[in-house]
Design an enzyme around this catalytic site. Sequence first.
Site, PDB file in Angstrom:
ATOM      1  N   SER A 270     -23.772 -39.344  14.646  1.00  0.00           N
ATOM      2  CA  SER A 270     -22.323 -39.456  14.540  1.00  0.00           C
ATOM      3  C   SER A 270     -21.658 -39.243  15.892  1.00  0.00           C
ATOM      4  O   SER A 270     -22.129 -38.456  16.719  1.00  0.00           O
ATOM      5  CB  SER A 270     -21.795 -38.413  13.546  1.00  0.00           C
ATOM      6  OG  SER A 270     -20.382 -38.307  13.620  1.00  0.00           O
ATOM      7  N   LYS A 271     -20.540 -39.938  16.094  1.00  0.00           N
ATOM      8  CA  LYS A 271     -19.756 -39.726  17.314  1.00  0.00           C
ATOM      9  C   LYS A 271     -19.331 -38.270  17.445  1.00  0.00           C
ATOM     10  O   LYS A 271     -19.121 -37.770  18.546  1.00  0.00           O
ATOM     11  CB  LYS A 271     -18.500 -40.602  17.288  1.00  0.00           C
ATOM     12  CG  LYS A 271     -18.739 -42.088  17.338  1.00  0.00           C
ATOM     13  CD  LYS A 271     -17.407 -42.826  17.299  1.00  0.00           C
ATOM     14  CE  LYS A 271     -17.588 -44.326  17.274  1.00  0.00           C
ATOM     15  NZ  LYS A 271     -16.281 -45.032  17.232  1.00  0.00           N
ATOM     16  N   ARG A 272     -19.183 -37.610  16.300  1.00  0.00           N
ATOM     17  CA  ARG A 272     -18.678 -36.232  16.304  1.00  0.00           C
ATOM     18  C   ARG A 272     -19.783 -35.197  16.463  1.00  0.00           C
ATOM     19  O   ARG A 272     -19.516 -34.017  16.572  1.00  0.00           O
ATOM     20  CB  ARG A 272     -17.894 -35.974  15.010  1.00  0.00           C
ATOM     21  CG  ARG A 272     -16.671 -36.866  14.877  1.00  0.00           C
ATOM     22  CD  ARG A 272     -16.053 -36.796  13.493  1.00  0.00           C
ATOM     23  NE  ARG A 272     -14.970 -37.756  13.342  1.00  0.00           N
ATOM     24  CZ  ARG A 272     -15.145 -39.039  13.059  1.00  0.00           C
ATOM     25  NH1 ARG A 272     -16.370 -39.507  12.884  1.00  0.00           N
ATOM     26  NH2 ARG A 272     -14.120 -39.863  12.939  1.00  0.00           N
ATOM     27  N   ASP A 273     -21.029 -35.645  16.451  1.00  0.00           N
ATOM     28  CA  ASP A 273     -22.147 -34.723  16.649  1.00  0.00           C
ATOM     29  C   ASP A 273     -22.146 -34.253  18.098  1.00  0.00           C
ATOM     30  O   ASP A 273     -22.047 -35.070  19.018  1.00  0.00           O
ATOM     31  CB  ASP A 273     -23.459 -35.449  16.327  1.00  0.00           C
ATOM     32  CG  ASP A 273     -24.644 -34.502  16.227  1.00  0.00           C
ATOM     33  OD1 ASP A 273     -24.796 -33.654  17.125  1.00  0.00           O
ATOM     34  OD2 ASP A 273     -25.413 -34.609  15.258  1.00  0.00           O
TER      35      ASP A 273
END
Length: 504
Positions: A270-273
Site C-alpha cells: 500500500s502507498k500508506r505502508d
Amino acid sequence: MSAAIDPRTTTASGTDVRVRFCPSPTGLPHVGMVRTALYNWAYARHTGGKLIFRVEDTDAARDSEESYRQLVDALTWLEIDWDEGVEKGGPHAPYRQSQRREIYAEVLERLIASGAVYESYSTAEEIDARNEAAGRAKQLGYDNFDRDLTDEQKAAFRAEGREPAYRLRVPDHDLTYVDLIRGEVTFPAGSFPDFVVVRAGGQALYTFTNPVDDALMGITHVIRGEDLMPSTARQLALYAALNDAGVTDFVPRFGHMPLVLGETGNKKLSKRDPQADLFLLREKGFIHEGLLNYLSLLGWSIAAHRDVFSRDELVAAFDIADVNPNPARFDQKKAESINGDHIRMLEPADFASRLVPYLHAAGLVTNPPTAAQQATLDAAAPLVQERMQLLGEAPGLLGFLFRDGVAYDEDALKGLPANAGEVLVASVGALELVPEQGFTAAAVQEALAGALIDGLGLKPRVAYGPLRVAVSGRRVSPPLFESMELLGKAESIRRLGALVQYLS
C-alpha cells in the site's frame, strides 16, 4: 473474427526507443511508483534511448504542487535523470497535462472527422433502463446505442439542453498484442463497449489523454504496473484510431511489471505502508545506491545468486524482457542488507560526509561540522562503516563521541555482570599507567588485557562489556579500544569512574 497483432507496432530497439514516466502528483513518492521510473530509466539507458518525464495533473482536487516537487526531489536523489519533460523542456512541451487541453481538443476533432469518435447523449439511467428491458445485466454497461444517431436525433437531444460526451467506436474484432513481460495477450471482441474519451462539458479522460500524449511524444514502449493491464485493450483500440486519423504512425509496445507485495500476505504494498514511503526510507538512512539496487530486484535479477551491483552494471544488464511476471515481495531486511553492502563500498570521506545530516538532526554536530567535530568524525567513521546498514544508525553508534556525558541504555545496564564495579576499578588503575602521549588503541588493549584477562582471569566478553557501557552507554558500539583512543586518556578514565559512581 480475430485480429492479428497490429502490423503498425513499433520495432524500435535501440537509440530510437522512447519511454516515459508519467505519475500523478498526489501524495508522497512510493516504492511502486519509483520502481516504475527506475525500470523505464534503466531500459532507456540500456538501449541508448530517451526517458520522458511528464506529469498527469488534471485532477484538481487531488493534485498538488508540493507532491510534484517531491517527485522531482525523489528522482533527483536517486539520480534517475530524464532527457525531456518537466524541468527540462523538449520538443513536445508542455509536459503537464493541465497545460495541454487545446492539444486534446484538436486531436478530438481529428478523431470525430475520421469517424472514430462519436457523440453520445445517453445518461446512466437510460443505459440501465435499456439493459433491463433487453434482459442484459446492468454490469455490462453501455450498449453502443448512440453509435448511429441521425443528425435529427442529435439535434433533438441538444434542444433538450443535453451536451454530448464523446465515445470511441471500439473495433468489432479481437485485440492482440505481445506483452514485453507476459507474452501474447488477446482481448476478445465485445469484451468492452464503446467508452467515453471526453465527458460532456469537454473534460478529456485519462483513457484519452494518456495514449494521446504517448502518441504525440513518440513513446515506443509503455512500461507500467500490471494493475493497468486491463486498460491496454482500450489503449490499443484508441491507438488504431489515432493511426487511422494520422495523429501517429505506429503503435507502442506494452510491458506490465509485476505487483510489489508487502512483507506478509498477498496484498499489493500500500502507498500508506511505511515500507512504501520513499522519504521515510531515506530518513532511516538508505543511500541512493543501495535503494536503487534493491528496487531493481523487485521483479528482475542481474544474475543467479548475485544481489549487489552498481548503477552502471544495472544499466549494462537490464532488459525489460527479462523482468519476471510473478509478484515481487518487499523484504525490509534484504533491502537493509543490500544498503549496508553499498555503504561499505563508499569512499571513507564520502561515507563520513553522508553521516553529517543524521548527526546534525540529532543535535550532535553543526552542519557543516566544526574543525574539531570533523576531525572526530573522520577518525570515527571507518570504525563503523563495516558495521552499519543504515546511515540513521550513526547517532546511536557515534553519539557518545560528540557528547560530554553518557546516557546509559536500560538494556545495557541490565546486561552488566555482578562484578562490573570491580572490573571498572581495575581498568581505571591499568589505564592510569598508560602514558598520555602513548594512549593508542594498541596500548589501551595491552593494558586492559593485562589487568582484566591475565590479572582477574576474566573472559573478554565479561571483561570488556562494562567498559563498553561506561564509554558509550550502549551494549553495541564501535570498537572499544579505538573509541577510547578517540576520547583520550582523561575522558576515558572519567567515564569509567562515572559508571562506578552510578552503580554504587
